[in-house]
Design a protein around this motif. Sequence first.
Motif, PDB file in Angstrom:
ATOM      1  N   VAL A  75      36.790  39.888  46.451  1.00 24.96           N
ATOM      2  CA  VAL A  75      37.230  39.364  45.065  1.00 24.96           C
ATOM      3  C   VAL A  75      38.006  38.027  45.536  1.00 24.96           C
ATOM      4  O   VAL A  75      38.874  37.921  46.125  1.00 24.96           O
ATOM      5  N   ASP A  76      37.458  36.877  44.851  1.00 25.87           N
ATOM      6  CA  ASP A  76      37.916  35.488  45.071  1.00 25.87           C
ATOM      7  C   ASP A  76      39.273  35.140  44.232  1.00 25.87           C
ATOM      8  O   ASP A  76      39.596  35.926  43.274  1.00 25.87           O
ATOM      9  N   THR A  77      39.711  34.073  44.567  1.00 26.62           N
ATOM     10  CA  THR A  77      40.965  33.804  43.664  1.00 26.62           C
ATOM     11  C   THR A  77      40.793  33.562  42.201  1.00 26.62           C
ATOM     12  O   THR A  77      41.870  33.729  41.587  1.00 26.62           O
ATOM     13  N   ALA A  78      39.582  33.345  41.914  1.00 22.50           N
ATOM     14  CA  ALA A  78      39.370  33.250  40.384  1.00 22.50           C
ATOM     15  C   ALA A  78      39.056  34.481  39.949  1.00 22.50           C
ATOM     16  O   ALA A  78      38.773  34.789  38.539  1.00 22.50           O
ATOM     17  N   PHE A  94      29.960  38.944  40.004  1.00 23.37           N
ATOM     18  CA  PHE A  94      30.410  39.504  38.861  1.00 23.37           C
ATOM     19  C   PHE A  94      31.566  38.685  38.161  1.00 23.37           C
ATOM     20  O   PHE A  94      32.611  38.615  38.675  1.00 23.37           O
ATOM     21  N   ASP A  95      31.357  37.647  37.183  1.00 17.10           N
ATOM     22  CA  ASP A  95      32.534  36.676  36.785  1.00 17.10           C
ATOM     23  C   ASP A  95      32.836  37.087  35.384  1.00 17.10           C
ATOM     24  O   ASP A  95      32.099  37.306  34.635  1.00 17.10           O
ATOM     25  N   PRO A  96      34.054  37.624  35.170  1.00 14.28           N
ATOM     26  CA  PRO A  96      34.747  38.122  33.914  1.00 14.28           C
ATOM     27  C   PRO A  96      34.380  37.069  32.815  1.00 14.28           C
ATOM     28  O   PRO A  96      34.489  37.233  31.514  1.00 14.28           O
ATOM     29  N   ALA A  97      34.429  35.868  33.345  1.00 14.29           N
ATOM     30  CA  ALA A  97      34.451  34.860  32.342  1.00 14.29           C
ATOM     31  C   ALA A  97      33.074  34.150  32.028  1.00 14.29           C
ATOM     32  O   ALA A  97      32.753  33.789  30.959  1.00 14.29           O
ATOM     33  N   THR A 120      35.998  34.711  52.314  1.00 16.31           N
ATOM     34  CA  THR A 120      36.601  33.487  51.709  1.00 16.31           C
ATOM     35  C   THR A 120      36.623  32.415  53.119  1.00 16.31           C
ATOM     36  O   THR A 120      37.380  32.989  54.057  1.00 16.31           O
ATOM     37  N   GLY A 121      36.114  31.396  52.943  1.00 17.07           N
ATOM     38  CA  GLY A 121      36.357  30.520  53.775  1.00 17.07           C
ATOM     39  C   GLY A 121      37.179  29.457  53.489  1.00 17.07           C
ATOM     40  O   GLY A 121      38.107  29.414  52.446  1.00 17.07           O
ATOM     41  N   PRO A 122      37.429  28.175  54.350  1.00 19.72           N
ATOM     42  CA  PRO A 122      38.441  27.178  53.967  1.00 19.72           C
ATOM     43  C   PRO A 122      37.826  26.520  52.747  1.00 19.72           C
ATOM     44  O   PRO A 122      36.576  26.391  52.740  1.00 19.72           O
ATOM     45  N   ARG A 138      27.428  29.418  54.988  1.00 20.94           N
ATOM     46  CA  ARG A 138      28.364  28.880  54.391  1.00 20.94           C
ATOM     47  C   ARG A 138      27.827  28.130  52.876  1.00 20.94           C
ATOM     48  O   ARG A 138      26.997  27.498  52.635  1.00 20.94           O
ATOM     49  N   LEU A 139      28.523  28.895  51.798  1.00 19.13           N
ATOM     50  CA  LEU A 139      28.260  28.215  50.581  1.00 19.13           C
ATOM     51  C   LEU A 139      29.340  27.809  49.789  1.00 19.13           C
ATOM     52  O   LEU A 139      30.511  27.968  50.242  1.00 19.13           O
ATOM     53  N   ASP A 140      29.093  26.777  48.978  1.00 13.95           N
ATOM     54  CA  ASP A 140      30.370  26.218  48.312  1.00 13.95           C
ATOM     55  C   ASP A 140      30.921  27.236  47.149  1.00 13.95           C
ATOM     56  O   ASP A 140      29.941  28.228  46.948  1.00 13.95           O
ATOM     57  N   ALA A 141      31.805  27.063  46.283  1.00 17.77           N
ATOM     58  CA  ALA A 141      32.467  28.022  45.223  1.00 17.77           C
ATOM     59  C   ALA A 141      31.153  28.146  44.027  1.00 17.77           C
ATOM     60  O   ALA A 141      31.331  29.281  43.537  1.00 17.77           O
TER      61      ALA A 141
END
Length: 327
Positions: A75-78, A94-97, A120-122, A138-141
């Motif tokens: 689960v990410d920070t968003a 799965f993005d609730p928004a 989660t990476g840097p 590596r993927l971006d957000a």
Amino acid sequence: MEMFPGTTAEDQRQVWPALPQVPRYRYAGQLLGEVNFERAPGSVSAGERALRWIVGAGKRAREAQMLVRPQGGMVDTAGRILVTDVGRQAVFVFDPAAGLSVWSQADGGEDFISPLGIATGPSDEIYVADSELARIVRLDANGTPIGSFGQGIVQRPTGLVRDAGTGRTYVADTAGHNIKVFDDSRTLVDTIGVRGVAPGQFNAPTFLALTENQVVVSDTLNARVQVLSVQGEPQLVVGERGLYVGNLIRPKGVAVDDDGHIYVAESFYDHLLIFDADGRLLLPIGGSGRLPGQFFLPGGIWTDAGNRIFVADVFNSRVVIFQFLGD
């Protein structure tokens, strides 16, 4: 509100241990795929919609993108729940928004083949361990590939975790029978363990979890879970091989929470096992099946800041969610 077929209001009241004992965990729902976001007849408020996406409510009106063989997650920070799926060779978001996204592209113009661990990476990067590509992508957000690392170093990467405080990423190399450690420049800085049965040695390690100062390793073919210091020093062995509920045969996913509980997916016995920080068994949840609290080859486990526990229920093609109610 119409529940997803197979999930009833009674399911939502399932707790462990069962009454009249004091409940510690409650069934919170399941993730299945696109159906988690479909609108039920009559429409609903925004608050109800947010609830429906997590419990899997709503009718399936068309062929949707569904989980096939989920393996790991985070689960990410968003608040997005990201799930790796080896059956779909992709990452489900799965993005609730924003609803559901499915990311299938790895780096170098290739697609994922066997995505397993995710972390989660840097700088909000997302790391995905692909065991067949033999590297960490590596993927971006937004899921766009931006490179990879570990090529020629890791043989079969499976689980991974990153310590944001030290910038060290721990990768379970199942075929190498060790844990590879990379810094934020993606340079190998340490290798923990060799093949064997002594404390600090491994036989096909798979999934990892991280506490403030410890790394928890599912030492799968040694039928145990090991707890190491972040420097790799063995500190505790959890579980033992056996024939009874609470014993281990093929431990897979591991996770920890802020109260020090250690969660272990015992895939052979189809159980979620909950241990305390000293390795004592507190509670088993499971048995073979598809009802709430049952599993069919559970895989990865992860937790979030809201004390939810997510279990990749691999052959049931879902992620099952439990809510920790506190001690």
